[in-house]
Design a protein around this motif. Structure first.
Motif, PDB file in Angstrom:
ATOM      1  N   ASP A   3       2.873   5.301   0.007  1.00  0.00           N
ATOM      2  CA  ASP A   3       3.321   3.905   0.063  1.00  0.00           C
ATOM      3  C   ASP A   3       3.927   3.571   1.426  1.00  0.00           C
ATOM      4  O   ASP A   3       3.725   2.474   1.949  1.00  0.00           O
ATOM      5  CB  ASP A   3       4.345   3.612  -1.039  1.00  0.00           C
ATOM      6  N   ARG A  32       1.027   3.079   3.701  1.00  0.00           N
ATOM      7  CA  ARG A  32       0.365   1.787   3.450  1.00  0.00           C
ATOM      8  C   ARG A  32       1.194   0.640   4.013  1.00  0.00           C
ATOM      9  O   ARG A  32       0.662  -0.305   4.605  1.00  0.00           O
ATOM     10  CB  ARG A  32       0.158   1.578   1.949  1.00  0.00           C
ATOM     11  N   THR A  76      -7.228  -6.658   1.414  1.00  0.00           N
ATOM     12  CA  THR A  76      -7.620  -5.244   1.359  1.00  0.00           C
ATOM     13  C   THR A  76      -8.789  -4.938   2.279  1.00  0.00           C
ATOM     14  O   THR A  76      -8.892  -3.826   2.795  1.00  0.00           O
ATOM     15  CB  THR A  76      -7.997  -4.825  -0.077  1.00  0.00           C
TER      16      THR A  76
END
Ligand code: NI
Length: 146
Positions: free
Chosen positions: A37, A40, A135
């Motif tokens: 995470d 990301r 995305t």
């Protein structure tokens, strides 16, 4: 998940202890998911730093609909940017206050500017903008078929 790569990280023990406490409080089951995470988040921040990158976001607005012309101003503003605004959720919280969530999609710089202008509209009590990268800007296109 394909192509999983294992790697090791060296760290001071005290730093790792604090990290473990933090991720346990946040509900992560293990360090790997917490570190993924973090990676990301760093990649999303990198994408969003490019004003022309494809992005999505939400603006949360709290306001009193009795404030003169405020509802009309916010609605007019949203109509003016109808191509960028994907959806709006409006909840009448009580006799006075409204909660509005506006979903935006467009260039990172464009949706940030629109969010800022909605939040800074006179009479808005509280506003918050949360953005993410679309995305497709995080995952590279697959190579073309031979
Ligand atoms: Ni309302």
């Amino acid at each position: 998940m394909t192509d999983v790569v294992r790697f090791s990280i060296s760290s001071e023990g005290a730093l790792l202890d604090r990290f473990d406490t933090l991720i346990a409080r946040k509900g992560y089951g293990n360090r790997s998911e917490a570190i993924r995470d973090l990676i990301r988040n760093a990649l999303v921040e990198e994408v969003l730093a490019n004003e022309s990158a494809e992005a999505v976001g939400t603006v949360t607005l709290m306001y009193d609909h009795h404030v003169a012309e405020l509802s009309n101003k916010l609605t007019d503003h949203q109509h003016h940017h109808h191509r960028t605004i994907v959806s709006t959720l409006h909840i009448h919280l009580d006799d006075h206050d409204c909660l509005e969530v506006v979903v935006l999609r467009g260039r990172a710089g464009e949706i940030r500017a629109l969010a800022d202008s909605l939040i800074s509209t006179k009479g808005v009590k509280h506003g918050r903008f949360v953005a993410s990268a679309a995305t497709s800007s995080l995952v590279p296109d697959p190579p073309p078929c031979a």
